[in-house]
Design a protein around this motif. Sequence first.
Motif, PDB file in Angstrom:
ATOM      1  N   PHE A 168       0.822  -1.567  -0.366  1.00 42.17           N
ATOM      2  CA  PHE A 168      -0.100  -0.195  -0.512  1.00 42.17           C
ATOM      3  C   PHE A 168       0.808   1.698   0.207  1.00 42.17           C
ATOM      4  O   PHE A 168       0.354   2.259   0.645  1.00 42.17           O
ATOM      5  CB  PHE A 168      -0.959   0.099   0.987  1.00 42.17           C
ATOM      6  N   ASN A 169       2.791   1.027  -0.933  1.00 41.36           N
ATOM      7  CA  ASN A 169       2.919   2.266  -0.523  1.00 41.36           C
ATOM      8  C   ASN A 169       3.302   2.309  -1.913  1.00 41.36           C
ATOM      9  O   ASN A 169       3.830   1.789  -2.631  1.00 41.36           O
ATOM     10  CB  ASN A 169       4.379   2.311   0.481  1.00 41.36           C
ATOM     11  N   PRO A 170       3.240   3.992  -2.378  1.00 37.21           N
ATOM     12  CA  PRO A 170       2.963   3.995  -3.391  1.00 37.21           C
ATOM     13  C   PRO A 170       4.405   4.202  -4.326  1.00 37.21           C
ATOM     14  O   PRO A 170       4.718   4.422  -5.466  1.00 37.21           O
ATOM     15  CB  PRO A 170       2.411   5.877  -4.125  1.00 37.21           C
ATOM     16  N   LYS A 171       5.386   4.842  -2.940  1.00 36.55           N
ATOM     17  CA  LYS A 171       6.356   4.482  -3.464  1.00 36.55           C
ATOM     18  C   LYS A 171       7.420   3.022  -4.187  1.00 36.55           C
ATOM     19  O   LYS A 171       8.109   3.870  -5.221  1.00 36.55           O
ATOM     20  CB  LYS A 171       7.743   4.722  -2.625  1.00 36.55           C
ATOM     21  N   TYR A 172       6.299   2.205  -4.205  1.00 33.65           N
ATOM     22  CA  TYR A 172       6.563   1.186  -5.593  1.00 33.65           C
ATOM     23  C   TYR A 172       6.062   0.755  -5.791  1.00 33.65           C
ATOM     24  O   TYR A 172       5.844  -0.703  -6.459  1.00 33.65           O
ATOM     25  CB  TYR A 172       6.845  -0.083  -3.325  1.00 33.65           C
ATOM     26  N   ALA A 173       5.532   1.931  -6.261  1.00 38.89           N
ATOM     27  CA  ALA A 173       4.046   1.375  -7.719  1.00 38.89           C
ATOM     28  C   ALA A 173       3.560   0.295  -6.994  1.00 38.89           C
ATOM     29  O   ALA A 173       3.019  -0.066  -7.615  1.00 38.89           O
ATOM     30  CB  ALA A 173       4.921   1.683  -8.992  1.00 38.89           C
ATOM     31  N   ASN A 174       2.632   0.509  -6.331  1.00 36.41           N
ATOM     32  CA  ASN A 174       1.833  -0.846  -5.580  1.00 36.41           C
ATOM     33  C   ASN A 174       0.248  -0.320  -6.024  1.00 36.41           C
ATOM     34  O   ASN A 174       0.143   1.152  -5.851  1.00 36.41           O
ATOM     35  CB  ASN A 174       2.346  -1.397  -4.657  1.00 36.41           C
ATOM     36  N   GLY A 175      -0.592  -0.985  -5.173  1.00 38.40           N
ATOM     37  CA  GLY A 175      -1.899  -1.038  -4.783  1.00 38.40           C
ATOM     38  C   GLY A 175      -3.112  -1.872  -5.824  1.00 38.40           C
ATOM     39  O   GLY A 175      -2.358  -2.923  -6.539  1.00 38.40           O
ATOM     40  N   SER A 176      -4.273  -1.595  -5.524  1.00 39.67           N
ATOM     41  CA  SER A 176      -5.075  -2.841  -6.373  1.00 39.67           C
ATOM     42  C   SER A 176      -4.370  -2.660  -7.980  1.00 39.67           C
ATOM     43  O   SER A 176      -4.823  -3.644  -8.337  1.00 39.67           O
ATOM     44  CB  SER A 176      -6.179  -2.255  -6.064  1.00 39.67           C
ATOM     45  N   LEU A 177      -4.781  -1.367  -8.745  1.00 41.38           N
ATOM     46  CA  LEU A 177      -4.851  -1.960 -10.553  1.00 41.38           C
ATOM     47  C   LEU A 177      -3.105  -2.928 -10.459  1.00 41.38           C
ATOM     48  O   LEU A 177      -3.641  -3.553 -11.331  1.00 41.38           O
ATOM     49  CB  LEU A 177      -4.802  -0.215 -10.783  1.00 41.38           C
ATOM     50  N   MET A 178      -2.337  -2.194  -9.967  1.00 39.23           N
ATOM     51  CA  MET A 178      -1.038  -3.278 -10.350  1.00 39.23           C
ATOM     52  C   MET A 178      -0.522  -4.048 -10.041  1.00 39.23           C
ATOM     53  O   MET A 178      -0.103  -5.492 -10.396  1.00 39.23           O
ATOM     54  CB  MET A 178      -0.111  -1.615  -9.568  1.00 39.23           C
ATOM     55  N   ASP A 179      -1.363  -4.655  -8.502  1.00 38.93           N
ATOM     56  CA  ASP A 179      -1.159  -5.948  -8.099  1.00 38.93           C
ATOM     57  C   ASP A 179      -2.057  -6.959  -8.383  1.00 38.93           C
ATOM     58  O   ASP A 179      -2.248  -8.236  -8.993  1.00 38.93           O
ATOM     59  CB  ASP A 179      -1.251  -6.159  -6.774  1.00 38.93           C
ATOM     60  N   LEU A 180      -3.767  -6.008  -9.127  1.00 35.16           N
ATOM     61  CA  LEU A 180      -4.606  -7.410  -9.116  1.00 35.16           C
ATOM     62  C   LEU A 180      -4.773  -7.002  -9.956  1.00 35.16           C
ATOM     63  O   LEU A 180      -5.898  -7.927 -11.317  1.00 35.16           O
ATOM     64  CB  LEU A 180      -5.689  -7.690  -7.943  1.00 35.16           C
ATOM     65  N   GLY A 181      -5.622  -5.382 -10.218  1.00 41.90           N
ATOM     66  CA  GLY A 181      -6.151  -5.263 -11.842  1.00 41.90           C
ATOM     67  C   GLY A 181      -4.857  -5.649 -13.724  1.00 41.90           C
ATOM     68  O   GLY A 181      -6.264  -6.101 -14.285  1.00 41.90           O
ATOM     69  N   ILE A 182      -4.348  -5.324 -12.977  1.00 43.72           N
ATOM     70  CA  ILE A 182      -3.648  -6.075 -14.170  1.00 43.72           C
ATOM     71  C   ILE A 182      -3.774  -7.724 -14.717  1.00 43.72           C
ATOM     72  O   ILE A 182      -3.661  -7.986 -15.710  1.00 43.72           O
ATOM     73  CB  ILE A 182      -1.906  -6.065 -14.077  1.00 43.72           C
ATOM     74  N   TYR A 183      -4.415  -8.489 -14.031  1.00 44.37           N
ATOM     75  CA  TYR A 183      -4.379  -9.863 -14.195  1.00 44.37           C
ATOM     76  C   TYR A 183      -5.540  -9.646 -14.853  1.00 44.37           C
ATOM     77  O   TYR A 183      -6.110 -10.504 -15.628  1.00 44.37           O
ATOM     78  CB  TYR A 183      -4.994 -10.854 -12.526  1.00 44.37           C
ATOM     79  N   CYS A 184      -6.687  -9.227 -14.694  1.00 48.56           N
ATOM     80  CA  CYS A 184      -7.751  -8.823 -16.084  1.00 48.56           C
ATOM     81  C   CYS A 184      -7.467  -8.542 -16.606  1.00 48.56           C
ATOM     82  O   CYS A 184      -8.345  -8.550 -17.674  1.00 48.56           O
ATOM     83  CB  CYS A 184      -8.871  -8.237 -15.005  1.00 48.56           C
TER      84      CYS A 184
END
Length: 328
Positions: A168-184
Amino acid sequence: MVRFGVVGTNWITESLLEAAKGVTGFELTAVYSRDSKRAEEFASKYGVTKTFTSLEQMASSEEIDAVYIATPNSYHAEQAILFLQNGKHVLCEKPLAANAMEVKTMIQVAKDHNVLLMEAMKSTLLPNFKVIQENLDKIGSIRKYFSSYCQYSSRYDKYKEGIILNAFNPKYANGSLMDLGIYCLYPLIVLFGEPNDVKATGNLLDSGVDGEGNIILKYDDKNASIMHSKITNSYLPTEIQGEKGSIIIDKIHTPEKVEIHYKDGTIESLTVEQSHPSMYYEVQEFVDIIQQGRTESTTNSYKHSYTTMQIMDKVREEIGLVFPSDHK
């Protein structure tokens, strides 16, 4: 044999190495960690003696041919480029980078040095995804793609306690879209190419990353709808709806059960047995490409990875999600 080094001594790397035990042509020869003790402990689990605490030394080493990168998203581009410039093939965890500009640069460096760069998107290389591709014609003109990947993150409990971990830290370019949305998104692009238009909504958390969101994508003759979340659960399957029937996919991130539900009420099972762990197939694809003297996957291709990241950039623009990497 393709001699591999791994960058990232975490559970993802452990999962890949477990799966890679069955891959013909895979040999683990080196481990990197910033902590020498951690590197040695991790390497010893796999009977490996060569460890590095310097990425530069690892990249220039003649003891590896390829590297698997499983570090935080914001480090992918810089680390991949270092290895590519040293003539090493790179299998990089999804998402390939933090934004499309980074992906574009990575692809160009891979081409310049005549080496393979591939995004480790496992789902599109699984047997049951190939079954979907082979049977699309059975459902007639395709009008709608719906996909959901919503999985409550165990790290969200820590977040609510005031402890912000990497997820949940934007420093690491994370979040729901990057972690899970990409799978869709990635399977959509592999199946149907680039959409004409993208609209998105999302909820940003106080830390600056998105907790959940929705994406609508418009094609000439069909629409796609995507739901993703790290702060709620969903139990819905993915559907590809055609005029003659719909393909129902149990889990878009790891398809294991695939059926066609026809208009007349009949159901056809398309499911095939998956004889290996899910990460096996991406490693075997990567090794096969190298051994065949090619420098690009036809499925997890440069075009598919770049188009997916361009869409994710557009989604982030729509919902106001900004990463430090965007300003480099």
